[in-house]
Design a protein around this motif. Structure first.
Motif, PDB file in Angstrom:
ATOM      1  N   TYR A   1      58.692  34.259  53.087  1.00  0.00           N
ATOM      2  CA  TYR A   1      57.679  33.753  54.012  1.00  0.00           C
ATOM      3  C   TYR A   1      56.899  34.909  54.570  1.00  0.00           C
ATOM      4  N   PRO A   2      55.623  34.895  54.675  1.00  0.00           N
ATOM      5  CA  PRO A   2      54.715  33.864  54.183  1.00  0.00           C
ATOM      6  C   PRO A   2      54.619  33.918  52.670  1.00  0.00           C
ATOM      7  N   PRO A   3      54.270  32.814  52.054  1.00  0.00           N
ATOM      8  CA  PRO A   3      54.208  32.794  50.589  1.00  0.00           C
ATOM      9  C   PRO A   3      53.160  33.761  50.065  1.00  0.00           C
ATOM     10  N   ALA A   4      53.429  34.289  48.893  1.00  0.00           N
ATOM     11  CA  ALA A   4      52.500  35.232  48.277  1.00  0.00           C
ATOM     12  C   ALA A   4      51.197  34.522  47.942  1.00  0.00           C
ATOM     13  N   PRO A   5      50.075  35.194  48.090  1.00  0.00           N
ATOM     14  CA  PRO A   5      48.799  34.553  47.765  1.00  0.00           C
ATOM     15  C   PRO A   5      48.703  34.249  46.273  1.00  0.00           C
ATOM     16  N   VAL A   6      48.032  33.169  45.981  1.00  0.00           N
ATOM     17  CA  VAL A   6      47.845  32.764  44.601  1.00  0.00           C
ATOM     18  C   VAL A   6      46.755  33.642  43.983  1.00  0.00           C
ATOM     19  N   ALA A   7      47.039  34.176  42.819  1.00  0.00           N
ATOM     20  CA  ALA A   7      46.065  35.042  42.151  1.00  0.00           C
ATOM     21  C   ALA A   7      44.832  34.233  41.758  1.00  0.00           C
ATOM     22  N   SER A   8      43.662  34.775  42.029  1.00  0.00           N
ATOM     23  CA  SER A   8      42.432  34.047  41.736  1.00  0.00           C
ATOM     24  C   SER A   8      41.759  34.534  40.460  1.00  0.00           C
ATOM     25  N   GLY A   9      42.417  35.358  39.705  1.00  0.00           N
ATOM     26  CA  GLY A   9      41.848  35.845  38.457  1.00  0.00           C
ATOM     27  C   GLY A   9      41.278  37.236  38.629  1.00  0.00           C
ATOM     28  N   PRO A  10      40.832  37.815  37.541  1.00  0.00           N
ATOM     29  CA  PRO A  10      40.302  39.177  37.625  1.00  0.00           C
ATOM     30  C   PRO A  10      39.006  39.223  38.423  1.00  0.00           C
ATOM     31  N   GLY A  11      38.862  40.247  39.245  1.00  0.00           N
ATOM     32  CA  GLY A  11      37.659  40.403  40.046  1.00  0.00           C
ATOM     33  C   GLY A  11      36.619  41.237  39.319  1.00  0.00           C
ATOM     34  N   LYS A  12      35.513  41.468  39.986  1.00  0.00           N
ATOM     35  CA  LYS A  12      34.453  42.271  39.390  1.00  0.00           C
ATOM     36  C   LYS A  12      34.714  43.747  39.663  1.00  0.00           C
ATOM     37  N   THR A  13      34.206  44.582  38.793  1.00  0.00           N
ATOM     38  CA  THR A  13      34.285  46.017  39.038  1.00  0.00           C
ATOM     39  C   THR A  13      33.177  46.402  40.008  1.00  0.00           C
ATOM     40  N   ARG A  14      33.259  47.593  40.533  1.00  0.00           N
ATOM     41  CA  ARG A  14      32.251  48.080  41.475  1.00  0.00           C
ATOM     42  C   ARG A  14      30.876  48.086  40.821  1.00  0.00           C
ATOM     43  N   GLN A  15      30.808  48.514  39.564  1.00  0.00           N
ATOM     44  CA  GLN A  15      29.527  48.584  38.860  1.00  0.00           C
ATOM     45  C   GLN A  15      28.940  47.194  38.632  1.00  0.00           C
ATOM     46  N   GLN A  16      29.771  46.207  38.364  1.00  0.00           N
ATOM     47  CA  GLN A  16      29.286  44.842  38.180  1.00  0.00           C
ATOM     48  C   GLN A  16      28.677  44.296  39.465  1.00  0.00           C
ATOM     49  N   VAL A  17      29.270  44.612  40.603  1.00  0.00           N
ATOM     50  CA  VAL A  17      28.732  44.160  41.884  1.00  0.00           C
ATOM     51  C   VAL A  17      27.395  44.836  42.156  1.00  0.00           C
ATOM     52  N   ILE A  18      27.308  46.147  41.902  1.00  0.00           N
ATOM     53  CA  ILE A  18      26.052  46.877  42.106  1.00  0.00           C
ATOM     54  C   ILE A  18      24.969  46.314  41.202  1.00  0.00           C
ATOM     55  N   ASP A  19      25.307  46.025  39.941  1.00  0.00           N
ATOM     56  CA  ASP A  19      24.341  45.458  39.007  1.00  0.00           C
ATOM     57  C   ASP A  19      23.865  44.080  39.468  1.00  0.00           C
ATOM     58  N   ALA A  20      24.757  43.276  40.035  1.00  0.00           N
ATOM     59  CA  ALA A  20      24.372  41.947  40.507  1.00  0.00           C
ATOM     60  C   ALA A  20      23.389  42.053  41.665  1.00  0.00           C
ATOM     61  N   TYR A  21      23.611  43.013  42.577  1.00  0.00           N
ATOM     62  CA  TYR A  21      22.684  43.192  43.696  1.00  0.00           C
ATOM     63  C   TYR A  21      21.331  43.730  43.247  1.00  0.00           C
ATOM     64  N   THR A  22      21.318  44.636  42.285  1.00  0.00           N
ATOM     65  CA  THR A  22      20.037  45.215  41.846  1.00  0.00           C
ATOM     66  C   THR A  22      19.240  44.263  40.979  1.00  0.00           C
ATOM     67  N   SER A  23      19.890  43.303  40.353  1.00  0.00           N
ATOM     68  CA  SER A  23      19.163  42.391  39.460  1.00  0.00           C
ATOM     69  C   SER A  23      18.756  41.081  40.137  1.00  0.00           C
ATOM     70  N   GLU A  24      19.071  40.899  41.427  1.00  0.00           N
ATOM     71  CA  GLU A  24      18.698  39.645  42.070  1.00  0.00           C
ATOM     72  C   GLU A  24      17.204  39.627  42.402  1.00  0.00           C
ATOM     73  N   THR A  25      16.649  38.429  42.378  1.00  0.00           N
ATOM     74  CA  THR A  25      15.228  38.271  42.659  1.00  0.00           C
ATOM     75  C   THR A  25      14.991  38.365  44.170  1.00  0.00           C
ATOM     76  N   PRO A  26      13.742  38.610  44.590  1.00  0.00           N
ATOM     77  CA  PRO A  26      13.467  38.662  46.032  1.00  0.00           C
ATOM     78  C   PRO A  26      13.833  37.364  46.756  1.00  0.00           C
ATOM     79  N   ALA A  27      13.666  36.223  46.108  1.00  0.00           N
ATOM     80  CA  ALA A  27      14.029  34.947  46.738  1.00  0.00           C
ATOM     81  C   ALA A  27      15.542  34.832  46.917  1.00  0.00           C
ATOM     82  N   GLU A  28      16.310  35.281  45.905  1.00  0.00           N
ATOM     83  CA  GLU A  28      17.767  35.253  46.017  1.00  0.00           C
ATOM     84  C   GLU A  28      18.248  36.207  47.107  1.00  0.00           C
ATOM     85  N   ARG A  29      17.613  37.369  47.191  1.00  0.00           N
ATOM     86  CA  ARG A  29      17.991  38.344  48.216  1.00  0.00           C
ATOM     87  C   ARG A  29      17.708  37.776  49.612  1.00  0.00           C
ATOM     88  N   LYS A  30      16.541  37.145  49.770  1.00  0.00           N
ATOM     89  CA  LYS A  30      16.186  36.568  51.058  1.00  0.00           C
ATOM     90  C   LYS A  30      17.177  35.467  51.443  1.00  0.00           C
TER      91      LYS A  30
END
Length: 114
Positions: free
Chosen positions: A77-106
């Motif tokens: 107790y408390p129970p271990a969190p359930v794994a949600s699958g593999p996450g994104k790498t740091r570079q993938q997150v940076i790429d997602a932010y740089t490739s978003e459109t101005p409307a998505e950013r807003k």
């Protein structure tokens, strides 16, 4: 002077309302306060029906099946969190932010502003 009087009256009204609600909340309990030496009276007819033995056993079996035989031990107790699958790498997150459109950013920034 007027502001102090108003805040005092509001505080008193809130306190009276709160105390009045406490009496109503305890009406569904099995113990009620009483002006006796014991201080309470027992009303078993006010008890709410709980889960049946079969329901508890089914929930226990489901928990054991889902999380293994050690799921109900106190050391887990408390129970271990359930794994949600593999996450994104740091570079993938940076790429997602740089490739978003101005409307998505807003829209994203507006969402976090509240």
């Amino acid at each position: 002077m007027q502001k102090t009087r108003t805040s005092t009256l509001l505080s008193l009204a809130f306190a009276a309302l709160s105390l009045g609600m406490l009496g109503n909340a305890s009406a569904s309990a099995t113990l009620h306060s009483a002006p006796t030496e014991k201080g309470y009276e027992l009303y078993p007819e006010h008890a709410q029906p709980g889960k049946s033995r079969a329901q508890v056993q089914a929930e226990t079996a489901q928990a054991l099946q889902k999380r293994g035989p050690n799921a109900l031990r106190s050391s887990n107790y408390p129970p271990a969190p359930v794994a949600s699958g593999p996450g994104k790498t740091r570079q993938q997150v940076i790429d997602a932010y740089t490739s978003e459109t101005p409307a998505e950013r807003k829209a994203r920034l507006q969402m976090f502003r509240g």
